[in-house]
Design a protein around this motif. Structure first.
Motif, PDB file in Angstrom:
ATOM      1  N   ILE A 130       0.853  -1.184   0.000  1.00 42.10           N
ATOM      2  CA  ILE A 130       0.000   0.000   0.000  1.00 42.10           C
ATOM      3  C   ILE A 130       0.890   1.235   0.000  1.00 42.10           C
ATOM      4  O   ILE A 130       1.849   1.320   0.759  1.00 42.10           O
ATOM      5  CB  ILE A 130      -0.905  -0.005   1.248  1.00 42.10           C
ATOM      6  CG1 ILE A 130      -1.782  -1.247   1.256  1.00 42.10           C
ATOM      7  CG2 ILE A 130      -1.723   1.259   1.327  1.00 42.10           C
ATOM      8  CD1 ILE A 130      -2.502  -1.463   2.553  1.00 42.10           C
ATOM      9  N   ASP A 131       0.571   2.184  -0.868  1.00 37.72           N
ATOM     10  CA  ASP A 131       1.299   3.446  -0.862  1.00 37.72           C
ATOM     11  C   ASP A 131       0.803   4.286   0.312  1.00 37.72           C
ATOM     12  O   ASP A 131      -0.402   4.520   0.451  1.00 37.72           O
ATOM     13  CB  ASP A 131       1.080   4.210  -2.171  1.00 37.72           C
ATOM     14  CG  ASP A 131       1.776   3.547  -3.343  1.00 37.72           C
ATOM     15  OD1 ASP A 131       2.817   2.912  -3.120  1.00 37.72           O
ATOM     16  OD2 ASP A 131       1.277   3.664  -4.476  1.00 37.72           O
ATOM     17  N   GLY A 164      10.489  16.543   6.089  1.00 41.52           N
ATOM     18  CA  GLY A 164      11.102  15.648   5.104  1.00 41.52           C
ATOM     19  C   GLY A 164      10.244  14.415   4.870  1.00 41.52           C
ATOM     20  O   GLY A 164       9.035  14.399   5.123  1.00 41.52           O
ATOM     21  N   ALA A 165      10.865  13.354   4.402  1.00 38.18           N
ATOM     22  CA  ALA A 165      10.132  12.131   4.062  1.00 38.18           C
ATOM     23  C   ALA A 165       9.803  11.298   5.300  1.00 38.18           C
ATOM     24  O   ALA A 165       8.823  10.574   5.329  1.00 38.18           O
ATOM     25  CB  ALA A 165      10.926  11.291   3.079  1.00 38.18           C
ATOM     26  N   GLY A 166      10.616  11.360   6.343  1.00 33.92           N
ATOM     27  CA  GLY A 166      10.380  10.540   7.528  1.00 33.92           C
ATOM     28  C   GLY A 166      10.747   9.085   7.269  1.00 33.92           C
ATOM     29  O   GLY A 166      11.510   8.771   6.364  1.00 33.92           O
ATOM     30  N   THR A 167      10.184   8.177   8.050  1.00 31.13           N
ATOM     31  CA  THR A 167      10.479   6.751   7.935  1.00 31.13           C
ATOM     32  C   THR A 167       9.286   6.030   7.323  1.00 31.13           C
ATOM     33  O   THR A 167       8.166   6.207   7.776  1.00 31.13           O
ATOM     34  CB  THR A 167      10.775   6.151   9.324  1.00 31.13           C
ATOM     35  OG1 THR A 167      11.871   6.865   9.901  1.00 31.13           O
ATOM     36  CG2 THR A 167      11.129   4.686   9.229  1.00 31.13           C
ATOM     37  N   ASP A 168       9.528   5.237   6.305  1.00 27.19           N
ATOM     38  CA  ASP A 168       8.485   4.396   5.718  1.00 27.19           C
ATOM     39  C   ASP A 168       8.437   3.104   6.533  1.00 27.19           C
ATOM     40  O   ASP A 168       9.197   2.169   6.296  1.00 27.19           O
ATOM     41  CB  ASP A 168       8.795   4.113   4.248  1.00 27.19           C
ATOM     42  CG  ASP A 168       7.682   3.334   3.566  1.00 27.19           C
ATOM     43  OD1 ASP A 168       6.734   2.896   4.251  1.00 27.19           O
ATOM     44  OD2 ASP A 168       7.765   3.156   2.331  1.00 27.19           O
ATOM     45  N   TRP A 169       7.531   3.069   7.527  1.00 27.89           N
ATOM     46  CA  TRP A 169       7.495   1.936   8.453  1.00 27.89           C
ATOM     47  C   TRP A 169       7.030   0.658   7.783  1.00 27.89           C
ATOM     48  O   TRP A 169       7.440  -0.443   8.171  1.00 27.89           O
ATOM     49  CB  TRP A 169       6.618   2.268   9.662  1.00 27.89           C
ATOM     50  CG  TRP A 169       7.269   3.291  10.535  1.00 27.89           C
ATOM     51  CD1 TRP A 169       6.921   4.603  10.694  1.00 27.89           C
ATOM     52  CD2 TRP A 169       8.439   3.101  11.352  1.00 27.89           C
ATOM     53  NE1 TRP A 169       7.778   5.233  11.546  1.00 27.89           N
ATOM     54  CE2 TRP A 169       8.720   4.332  11.976  1.00 27.89           C
ATOM     55  CE3 TRP A 169       9.266   2.019  11.614  1.00 27.89           C
ATOM     56  CZ2 TRP A 169       9.791   4.499  12.837  1.00 27.89           C
ATOM     57  CZ3 TRP A 169      10.330   2.187  12.469  1.00 27.89           C
ATOM     58  CH2 TRP A 169      10.579   3.416  13.071  1.00 27.89           C
ATOM     59  N   LEU A 170       6.154   0.745   6.780  1.00 31.94           N
ATOM     60  CA  LEU A 170       5.737  -0.462   6.070  1.00 31.94           C
ATOM     61  C   LEU A 170       6.917  -1.104   5.352  1.00 31.94           C
ATOM     62  O   LEU A 170       7.094  -2.319   5.366  1.00 31.94           O
ATOM     63  CB  LEU A 170       4.634  -0.150   5.062  1.00 31.94           C
ATOM     64  CG  LEU A 170       3.232  -0.021   5.617  1.00 31.94           C
ATOM     65  CD1 LEU A 170       2.246   0.287   4.504  1.00 31.94           C
ATOM     66  CD2 LEU A 170       2.812  -1.285   6.329  1.00 31.94           C
ATOM     67  N   ASP A 171       7.736  -0.277   4.721  1.00 27.14           N
ATOM     68  CA  ASP A 171       8.910  -0.794   4.027  1.00 27.14           C
ATOM     69  C   ASP A 171       9.897  -1.413   5.025  1.00 27.14           C
ATOM     70  O   ASP A 171      10.527  -2.426   4.735  1.00 27.14           O
ATOM     71  CB  ASP A 171       9.585   0.328   3.237  1.00 27.14           C
ATOM     72  CG  ASP A 171      10.696  -0.187   2.343  1.00 27.14           C
ATOM     73  OD1 ASP A 171      10.468  -1.193   1.641  1.00 27.14           O
ATOM     74  OD2 ASP A 171      11.790   0.402   2.352  1.00 27.14           O
TER      75      ASP A 171
END
Length: 189
Positions: A130-131, A164-171
Motif C-alpha cells: 500500500i502506498d 522531510g520524508a520521515g520513515t516508511d514503516w511499512l517498508d
C-alpha cells in the motif's frame, strides 16, 4: 463420507504443515490459521459440532494425537483421510463426533535401508504494498483537515517541508525474508 487427500500434489508445494496441506483440498473441511508462526491451525469438519468442544480428532498411525498438528512433520506423512460423518462416530465414538483426520506416516521396508534428504529454500516478499503518505504529506493533510473543520492545527506540523520524508514503516517491516527447511530421514524395516 471419507475424503482422501492426494499428497503427490502437496509434496512439491510449500505446505509447511498439515493445516496448509488440507486447506482447500476436501469438501466441508475448513482450515483456520491465525497467521502466527508456529501456531496450530484450527480444522472444522462439517461446521461447528455440539458434543463437548468443536475440535476434530486427529489420529496418527492409529493413535489419537493429544497435541497439535505441528507435532507431525509434513515430510513424514504418507497419506491423509478425513472421516466426516457417522463413519467417524462408529469407529471412534463421541470423540469423532466433530470429524476425524487420519494420518498415516511413511514406513520402512524390511531389509531395505533408505536415506532421504529433502531441502527447501525460498524467498518471501510482499506483492501489493500500500502506498502511504510520507511525513511531509501527512503533516500537510493533517493541517488541511484541521483547518477545514475549524480546529487549530498541530504546532508540530507548522512547517511540513521541514519534516522531510520521515520513515516508511511499512517498508521497514515488510522486508524480503529467506526460509530454509532441511529434513534428513533414515528408515529401515
Amino acid at each position: 463420507s471419507v475424503s482422501s487427500i492426494d499428497l503427490d500434489d502437496i509434496q512439491y508445494k510449500t505446505a509447511s504443515n498439515i493445516g496448509e496441506a488440507l486447506q482447500g483440498r476436501a469438501a466441508w473441511v475448513q482450515v483456520i490459521t491465525s497467521g502466527q508462526p508456529g501456531n496450530n491451525p484450527t480444522i472444522r469438519i462439517r461446521g461447528i459440532g455440539t458434543i463437548g468442544n468443536n475440535d476434530r480428532l486427529i489420529v496418527v498411525d492409529g493413535v489419537p494425537l493429544n497435541g497439535g498438528l505441528n507435532q507431525v512433520n509434513m515430510q513424514d506423512v504418507a497419506s491423509m483421510q478425513i472421516l466426516k460423518d457417522a463413519s467417524a462416530t462408529a469407529i471412534y465414538g463421541s470423540r469423532g463426533a466433530n470429524g476425524v483426520v487420519i494420518i498415516t506416516t511413511k514406513r520402512g521396508k524390511a531389509g531395505v535401508g533408505q536415506l532421504t534428504l529433502d531441502i527447501f529454500s525460498g524467498i518471501q516478499e510482499p506483492t501489493n504494498m500500500i502506498d502511504v503518505l510520507n511525513a511531509q504529506q501527512f503533516a500537510q493533510l493533517s493541517n488541511e483537515m484541521l483547518a477545514a473543520g475549524g480546529f487549530t492545527t498541530n504546532p508540530d506540523f507548522a512547517d511540513p517541508i521541514a519534516l522531510g520524508a520521515g520513515t516508511d514503516w511499512l517498508d521497514a517491516l515488510f522486508t524480503t525474508g529467506f526460509q530454509n527447511n532441511v529434513t534428513l530421514a533414515y528408515s529401515n524395516g
